[in-house]
Motif scaffolding. Sequence first.
Motif, PDB file in Angstrom:
ATOM      1  N   ILE A  30       0.812  -0.967   0.294  1.00 51.73           N
ATOM      2  CA  ILE A  30      -0.017   0.038   0.019  1.00 51.73           C
ATOM      3  C   ILE A  30       0.528   1.374  -0.157  1.00 51.73           C
ATOM      4  O   ILE A  30       0.780   2.781  -0.469  1.00 51.73           O
ATOM      5  CB  ILE A  30      -1.296  -0.136   1.064  1.00 51.73           C
ATOM      6  N   ASP A  31       2.175   1.216   0.619  1.00 54.18           N
ATOM      7  CA  ASP A  31       2.795   2.744   0.546  1.00 54.18           C
ATOM      8  C   ASP A  31       4.167   2.476  -0.814  1.00 54.18           C
ATOM      9  O   ASP A  31       3.891   3.744  -1.521  1.00 54.18           O
ATOM     10  CB  ASP A  31       3.878   2.168   1.930  1.00 54.18           C
ATOM     11  N   THR A  32       4.460   1.461  -0.809  1.00 54.09           N
ATOM     12  CA  THR A  32       5.298   1.335  -2.098  1.00 54.09           C
ATOM     13  C   THR A  32       4.407   0.975  -3.731  1.00 54.09           C
ATOM     14  O   THR A  32       4.443   2.362  -4.815  1.00 54.09           O
ATOM     15  CB  THR A  32       6.191   0.024  -2.066  1.00 54.09           C
ATOM     16  N   GLU A  33       3.274  -0.039  -3.670  1.00 54.35           N
ATOM     17  CA  GLU A  33       3.109  -0.042  -5.084  1.00 54.35           C
ATOM     18  C   GLU A  33       1.608   0.321  -5.034  1.00 54.35           C
ATOM     19  O   GLU A  33       0.793  -0.698  -5.406  1.00 54.35           O
ATOM     20  CB  GLU A  33       3.757  -0.878  -6.448  1.00 54.35           C
ATOM     21  N   GLU A  81      -5.982   8.163   4.143  1.00 53.62           N
ATOM     22  CA  GLU A  81      -3.910   8.624   3.990  1.00 53.62           C
ATOM     23  C   GLU A  81      -4.171   8.439   2.456  1.00 53.62           C
ATOM     24  O   GLU A  81      -4.163   8.987   2.011  1.00 53.62           O
ATOM     25  CB  GLU A  81      -3.563   8.229   4.678  1.00 53.62           C
ATOM     26  N   VAL A  82      -4.352   7.255   2.315  1.00 55.85           N
ATOM     27  CA  VAL A  82      -3.466   7.139   1.144  1.00 55.85           C
ATOM     28  C   VAL A  82      -4.559   7.473  -0.584  1.00 55.85           C
ATOM     29  O   VAL A  82      -4.199   8.297  -1.360  1.00 55.85           O
ATOM     30  CB  VAL A  82      -3.719   5.530   0.794  1.00 55.85           C
ATOM     31  N   LEU A  83      -5.891   7.665   0.182  1.00 59.68           N
ATOM     32  CA  LEU A  83      -6.910   8.312  -0.206  1.00 59.68           C
ATOM     33  C   LEU A  83      -6.787  10.222  -0.896  1.00 59.68           C
ATOM     34  O   LEU A  83      -7.507  10.581  -1.708  1.00 59.68           O
ATOM     35  CB  LEU A  83      -8.571   8.303  -0.477  1.00 59.68           C
ATOM     36  N   GLY A  84      -5.801  10.685  -0.005  1.00 60.79           N
ATOM     37  CA  GLY A  84      -5.226  11.357   0.162  1.00 60.79           C
ATOM     38  C   GLY A  84      -5.935  12.917   0.958  1.00 60.79           C
ATOM     39  O   GLY A  84      -6.314  13.458   1.310  1.00 60.79           O
ATOM     40  N   PHE A  85      -6.403  12.469   2.377  1.00 67.05           N
ATOM     41  CA  PHE A  85      -7.751  13.221   2.476  1.00 67.05           C
ATOM     42  C   PHE A  85      -6.553  13.670   3.771  1.00 67.05           C
ATOM     43  O   PHE A  85      -5.695  12.358   4.321  1.00 67.05           O
ATOM     44  CB  PHE A  85      -8.377  12.066   4.336  1.00 67.05           C
ATOM     45  N   THR A  86      -6.205  14.486   4.382  1.00 65.05           N
ATOM     46  CA  THR A  86      -5.979  14.946   5.702  1.00 65.05           C
ATOM     47  C   THR A  86      -6.262  14.603   6.806  1.00 65.05           C
ATOM     48  O   THR A  86      -7.612  14.129   6.934  1.00 65.05           O
ATOM     49  CB  THR A  86      -5.595  16.717   5.609  1.00 65.05           C
TER      50      THR A  86
END
Length: 597
Positions: free
Chosen positions: A455-458, A494-499
């Motif tokens: 999830i963090d790398t790819e 977070e991955v989806l860009g939410f602060t």
Amino acid sequence: MKTHNNGELRITHVNEEVRLVGWVAKKRNLGSMAFIDLRDRYGKTQLVFDETFHDQVHDVRSEYVISVLGKVVERQSKNPDMLTGDIEIVVEKLEVINTAKTTPLIIDNETDALEAVRMKYRYLDLRRPNMQANLIQRSKIASVIRRFLDEQDFVDIETPVLGKSTPEGARDYLVPSRNYPGEFYALPQSPQIYKQLLMISGFERYYQIAKCFRDEDLRADRQMEFTQVDIETSFLSDRQIQAMTEEMMQKVFKEVLDRDITAPFKRMTWSEAMHTYGTDKPDTRFGLEFHDLGEVFANTDFKVLQSGLGEGKVIKAIVVPNYASITRKGIDKVLDIVKAHGGHGVLDMKFVEGKLDGRILKFFSEAEIANLESQLNLVENDLVLAVSGDFEVSCTALGAIRSYLANELELIDHDAYNFLWVTEFPLLEYDAEEDRYFARHHPFTRAMDEDKDLIDTEPGKVRAIAYDMILNGYELGGGSLRIYNNEDQTKMFEVLGFTHEEIRNQFGFFIDAFEYGTPPHGGIAFGLDRLAMLIAKENTIREVIAFPKNAQAKDPMMDAPSKASDAQLAELYLSVVKAKEENNWYNFCKQVLFGIM
Ligand code: ASP
């Protein structure tokens, strides 16, 4: 008002005195006698009038509501197409209950009315026997589903229509709040969050036949408001959820159509579906599966095909039997389809007189031609169409060609019901324009354990425990196992860009709920409109919805949407700033003014 309905009387009722009521479907005069077909939702019954009724029947017109008293007799000339075709009623008493104006459309299975007229007079359109059959069948589908789920211990729980935005990826419908000026409720795109909260509450098995609202463009199989059979369960695996809903579909098809559906359904991963059919909802009622030509052309000198080599690229082909005769116009049409899907071109070849033939062959080496022929197992009169380039673009384009040709060449078995599970969808989808990832299903979907570390790398490679039930190329339903701990859910946002602030503001209540003992859970939702459409063998869901919106998202009968009065707007502290056209004029003036300044 009646002793029988109009689909009920048989030869066994001969000599009985009956009272019937219904609409006049058709009237015919035959010498001194007159005949009327009396119609209600159950069918039609033929009434016979002798000359004593001459004047009274003369005044009766189509769609009048009448009541008759009479005797059942055996018919001289029987009508095997009518349920009641063995008998007729010799009328003794006729009463006109209500008159009717001439209807703006023909009330019969076949009607020449345009859709606009059908929509404006929907209550008359729904009087047509085929429309009645569609809605009665839909009701039956829903009742089989309810019965099945009841037997499986599901609890039917209603959730609010006025709530907060639920992220299913479409635009929300907003409802202004009178109590809180400037604040809005959102209509549910699905009861997703509520049903997950109900699992935290411990209901274990929930269902609801729920109205959902998504402000999207309308399509044949999509309306802005639609109905879902919404299901959520705790402590079940994805396979168990799938097996249970397969059984539900088997029940529906058995009880509604008397059709036996074989289970377990075929399964295919998303990647297989894309690689073989170019769509995540393959129609498996016909072949034309893709061939991968990456190896054949691995060392090609041909520039066009080089675009299909490397990471994330493909060269794919379909073989269309007996279509070497395709015309130039036919190829142009295929090319249009490729372009509409973002592709750049299509290569066409034929197998005639025992060998491959086509303008592009001069770019291939002899070995490539030989490999191509043997890999594709070509036979006389095969047409080969190939595309190359980006994986999703090329596969989707070839998938569209596949469907187009199947329709064009009539390769589809319209009597078949081909069910299929598509699984292992990518969890995320990259949006180049916004340079961020979106959830493919929704942000509550759980990643497959073996991919979690990516999830963090790819992130683009992470597969979800998500599954769609496909029927004949339509997505009948989709679901997933859900994230059930706070940490993973926060990570996903977070991955989806939410602060952090956005997560708190929008989903704080949900994240909090996860801290009070959340069971592992998962579910699925089925589109009831689509299911009813496929069972009724209709082409649009409008044929199985009582009061749908038309293709322009309007209800021409009620004239919705319509303007709100100033008083209504004032009460809601709203004012309509500009309609679209005025807005253009406003922008134009602004530009001119700025231009001058
Ligand atoms: N809420 C999802 C949808 O509407 C279905 C589900 O995940 O249960 O697509």
